[in-house]
Scaffold this motif. Sequence first.
Motif: not given
Length: 293
Positions: A143-156
């Motif tokens: 039920g969690f929303s999607g995250v662009n893991w490699l396209g986000n500066e804080s998560t890449a």
Amino acid sequence: MPRPATMRNIHAWLLLLPAMAFIVAFTHVPAVNTFIHSFMLDGKGGAPATFVGLEHYMYLFEDEVFRKALVNNLLFASGTIPLSIGLAMLMAFLVNAGLAGQSVLRLCYFVPTVLPMIAVANIWLFFFTPEYGLLEQVRGALGFSGVNWLGNESTALPCVIAVAVWKDAGFFMIFYLAALQQISPSLGEAAMLEGASRLYFYRRVVIPLLMPTTLFVLVNATINAFRMVDHLFVLTQGGPNNASSLLLYYIYEVSFKYWDTGYGAALTMVLLAFLGLASIGQFGFFERKVHYR
């Protein structure tokens, strides 16, 4: 009749000659040439290179991308080195404990080590792909929303750190397992007779005896942390906005993408100097903590 000392010395140097020639040809000579080239500006259209002195090194203080890559690399090293070493030691303890399914456990730990780096990056790229990646499918089912893991500066950068730890921990585990198997079982028996707990035995006996291996692994982990470039080609290419760019990847871009080999040589010398100082500091700090007997 024993040979004269002079003949023994000559024989010893002749045995060392192939290794010394290999090291000089492929390590020292390229390092000296890189140092010399760092003071040169490449000529355009086949023109000879010109001497520019310290201009490349002075530009380092103005280069925002270099500062970003340096900070990223320090964060990358701060994450990968302790995590990979700690995880490798823990896995070695589990494998050495003689648990059921030990062979399968050892295989699972060792498989990431033998996989090519590009293959590892592609596997994790599937995990991190938005919408249909494995990680996103699990999050979507919960039920969690999607995250662009490699396209986000804080998560890449954390994603790249996770891939590096997964890749290196199994390799370092081999060295710790070999060191654990060299420890005499009589030490554990003596600790048990004295009433020492298992935690106390590992903390006071096992881990100090593993310090030579830890020093070896630490130096290799530091080198690995500053030579990471393969995974970045597949995962992030240094993005977004240089959030995951590391020093060696930036050197590649400067030298082979923008063809500024003089500035790339200066960046290389900074990287070599940093690794040299890090190795000296590590050996100096662990000198009194390492016991080889």
